[in-house]
Design a protein around this motif. Sequence first.
Motif, PDB file in Angstrom:
ATOM      1  N   UNK A 201       0.821  -1.331  -0.150  1.00 24.34           N
ATOM      2  CA  UNK A 201       0.308  -0.281   0.108  1.00 24.34           C
ATOM      3  C   UNK A 201       1.223   0.930  -0.125  1.00 24.34           C
ATOM      4  N   UNK A 202       0.630   2.340  -1.024  1.00 25.04           N
ATOM      5  CA  UNK A 202       1.017   3.732  -1.284  1.00 25.04           C
ATOM      6  C   UNK A 202       0.152   4.549  -0.319  1.00 25.04           C
ATOM      7  N   UNK A 203       0.683   4.980   0.533  1.00 25.76           N
ATOM      8  CA  UNK A 203      -0.572   6.258   1.563  1.00 25.76           C
ATOM      9  C   UNK A 203       0.946   7.834   1.148  1.00 25.76           C
ATOM     10  N   UNK A 204      -0.719   8.594   0.255  1.00 24.63           N
ATOM     11  CA  UNK A 204      -0.182   9.840   0.145  1.00 24.63           C
ATOM     12  C   UNK A 204      -0.700   9.850  -1.509  1.00 24.63           C
ATOM     13  N   UNK A 205      -0.375  11.833  -2.356  1.00 23.75           N
ATOM     14  CA  UNK A 205      -1.088  12.171  -2.960  1.00 23.75           C
ATOM     15  C   UNK A 205      -0.890  13.694  -3.332  1.00 23.75           C
ATOM     16  N   UNK A 206      -0.518  13.526  -4.968  1.00 25.23           N
ATOM     17  CA  UNK A 206      -0.359  14.930  -5.765  1.00 25.23           C
ATOM     18  C   UNK A 206      -1.116  15.127  -5.764  1.00 25.23           C
ATOM     19  N   UNK A 207      -1.089  16.798  -6.221  1.00 26.39           N
ATOM     20  CA  UNK A 207      -1.793  18.101  -6.634  1.00 26.39           C
ATOM     21  C   UNK A 207      -1.903  17.617  -8.441  1.00 26.39           C
ATOM     22  N   UNK A 208      -2.552  18.018  -9.015  1.00 32.03           N
ATOM     23  CA  UNK A 208      -3.244  18.527 -10.512  1.00 32.03           C
ATOM     24  C   UNK A 208      -1.997  18.343 -11.448  1.00 32.03           C
ATOM     25  N   UNK A 303      -7.082  10.407   4.064  1.00 33.54           N
ATOM     26  CA  UNK A 303      -5.753  10.170   3.029  1.00 33.54           C
ATOM     27  C   UNK A 303      -5.552   9.407   1.833  1.00 33.54           C
ATOM     28  N   UNK A 304      -5.087  10.372   0.595  1.00 38.01           N
ATOM     29  CA  UNK A 304      -5.288   9.397  -0.298  1.00 38.01           C
ATOM     30  C   UNK A 304      -4.598   8.002  -0.188  1.00 38.01           C
ATOM     31  N   UNK A 305      -4.607   6.898  -0.921  1.00 39.53           N
ATOM     32  CA  UNK A 305      -3.955   5.602  -0.796  1.00 39.53           C
ATOM     33  C   UNK A 305      -4.479   4.825  -1.905  1.00 39.53           C
ATOM     34  N   UNK A 306      -2.913   4.171  -2.508  1.00 42.36           N
ATOM     35  CA  UNK A 306      -3.390   2.420  -3.165  1.00 42.36           C
ATOM     36  C   UNK A 306      -3.205   1.436  -2.615  1.00 42.36           C
ATOM     37  N   UNK A 307      -4.330   0.523  -2.222  1.00 34.17           N
ATOM     38  CA  UNK A 307      -3.086  -1.013  -1.891  1.00 34.17           C
ATOM     39  C   UNK A 307      -3.757  -1.722  -3.069  1.00 34.17           C
ATOM     40  N   UNK A 308      -3.077  -2.405  -3.346  1.00 37.33           N
ATOM     41  CA  UNK A 308      -2.905  -3.289  -4.394  1.00 37.33           C
ATOM     42  C   UNK A 308      -3.070  -2.764  -5.602  1.00 37.33           C
ATOM     43  N   UNK A 309      -3.004  -1.448  -5.953  1.00 35.01           N
ATOM     44  CA  UNK A 309      -3.280  -0.292  -7.230  1.00 35.01           C
ATOM     45  C   UNK A 309      -4.789  -0.195  -7.122  1.00 35.01           C
ATOM     46  N   UNK A 310      -5.803   0.002  -5.668  1.00 29.89           N
ATOM     47  CA  UNK A 310      -6.707  -0.074  -5.995  1.00 29.89           C
ATOM     48  C   UNK A 310      -7.016   1.400  -4.474  1.00 29.89           C
ATOM     49  N   UNK A 311      -7.888   1.982  -5.499  1.00 33.40           N
ATOM     50  CA  UNK A 311      -7.607   3.790  -4.722  1.00 33.40           C
ATOM     51  C   UNK A 311      -8.957   3.654  -3.317  1.00 33.40           C
ATOM     52  N   UNK A 312      -8.594   4.373  -2.722  1.00 33.11           N
ATOM     53  CA  UNK A 312      -9.453   4.288  -1.753  1.00 33.11           C
ATOM     54  C   UNK A 312      -8.820   5.616  -0.571  1.00 33.11           C
ATOM     55  N   UNK A 313      -9.721   5.942   1.037  1.00 34.96           N
ATOM     56  CA  UNK A 313      -9.644   6.877   1.523  1.00 34.96           C
ATOM     57  C   UNK A 313      -8.897   6.666   3.051  1.00 34.96           C
ATOM     58  N   UNK A 314      -8.287   7.340   3.089  1.00 29.74           N
ATOM     59  CA  UNK A 314      -7.861   7.115   4.628  1.00 29.74           C
ATOM     60  C   UNK A 314      -8.758   7.803   5.953  1.00 29.74           C
ATOM     61  N   UNK A 315      -9.689   7.515   7.077  1.00 28.93           N
ATOM     62  CA  UNK A 315     -10.063   8.467   7.455  1.00 28.93           C
ATOM     63  C   UNK A 315     -10.027   8.596   8.952  1.00 28.93           C
ATOM     64  N   UNK A 316      -9.485   7.223   9.287  1.00 33.41           N
ATOM     65  CA  UNK A 316      -9.625   6.636  10.433  1.00 33.41           C
ATOM     66  C   UNK A 316      -8.312   5.825  11.104  1.00 33.41           C
ATOM     67  N   UNK A 317      -8.064   4.636  11.994  1.00 36.98           N
ATOM     68  CA  UNK A 317      -7.197   4.038  11.845  1.00 36.98           C
ATOM     69  C   UNK A 317      -7.332   3.027  11.480  1.00 36.98           C
ATOM     70  N   UNK A 318      -5.995   1.989  10.863  1.00 36.27           N
ATOM     71  CA  UNK A 318      -5.786   0.805  10.062  1.00 36.27           C
ATOM     72  C   UNK A 318      -5.328   0.460  10.106  1.00 36.27           C
TER      73      UNK A 318
END
Length: 332
Positions: A201-208, A303-318
């Motif tokens: 998984x990769x947590x983070x993102x970039x702007x446009x 927090x945007x993230x990719x997990x095995x290529x699937x996009x998601x948003x983290x808004x609580x503890x994981x």
Amino acid sequence: MYDVVLLTLGSERDAPGGGCGSGGACCGGADDTGAETGEERCETPRVPVLACADALTARGARVETVTARSDAEIDSVLARLDAPARPDGLTWPDPDSKTRLIVATATDAQLRAVLRRLVRRYAPPPSRRPADLAGDRTVPDLPTIGVLPLDPARSGAGRDLAAQLGLPRDPAAVAAAVLDGTPRRLDLLRNDAGSVTLDGALLGAADDAGRPLHWRGRIEVDDAVLSNGEDPILACAIGNAGGYATLDGLPLLTSPDPTDGAVEVAVAVPVVARSRWGRKRVRFEVRRARGRAVAVVPRDEKIPFLDDGVEGELNRKRSWWTEAGAWAVWTS
């Protein structure tokens, strides 16, 4: 001889012979929180599937091709791998099954979707934990599966998990591995949202404009604290294998290994330094740790993230934790 089920994943919105659309069983879908969107196109070419089926049939295997368009249809295939009924009533995989499963994958997210259903099927409730389950595991040894990659263009780049593991990509070679090969056991990351991670998984993102967006969160690996929640973080990589080992040329994970029983975590933090002439210069400090489990507590709203290529948003503890050797693939 073996019964072989060749499983491809699709969507109810597919036209015959088309791709799998987005979301649902095909691309990994959402976990229990609904946070993962899986919004990517997953084309499922038929030619490799038919070629693999022909190679299996030529060897005397009884072959059935199945396209699953829902979790329930995946589950009906996985039920063929069940062991006979146990006295404790638990559903358990059959280590001596004469049925073998090949998953045709256009993306790692499709493979993950099947593994997630395997875990849901065979993980016992904590209140019914059996004595024959290893003390450091929450799932038994999952059935060994064959992997048929459907995108040959990804083999050279090493971007998908099959390429990282050195698995065969030619349909005839996949058939041979499933019939004559040996199991290779691999670590699995489970998380407290009810999903699994095979690669990372990769947590983070970039702007446009492609500029990284800094975020804050507390990140712990076992007893090591990589961020106390106050640092501006560029990215956090959680690695089982090496798919997220680098980010735009910045080395994150140093030695990810899906067979070592550990998760490797890296956090990239910008650090402002001054030259001898007083000029400011930004460099990136990478903090790394290895352990059995990692917990991320976001301080920002999402927090945007990719997990095995699937996009998601983290808004609580994981939390992610390692299930050493929990799943396996057929290798030649």
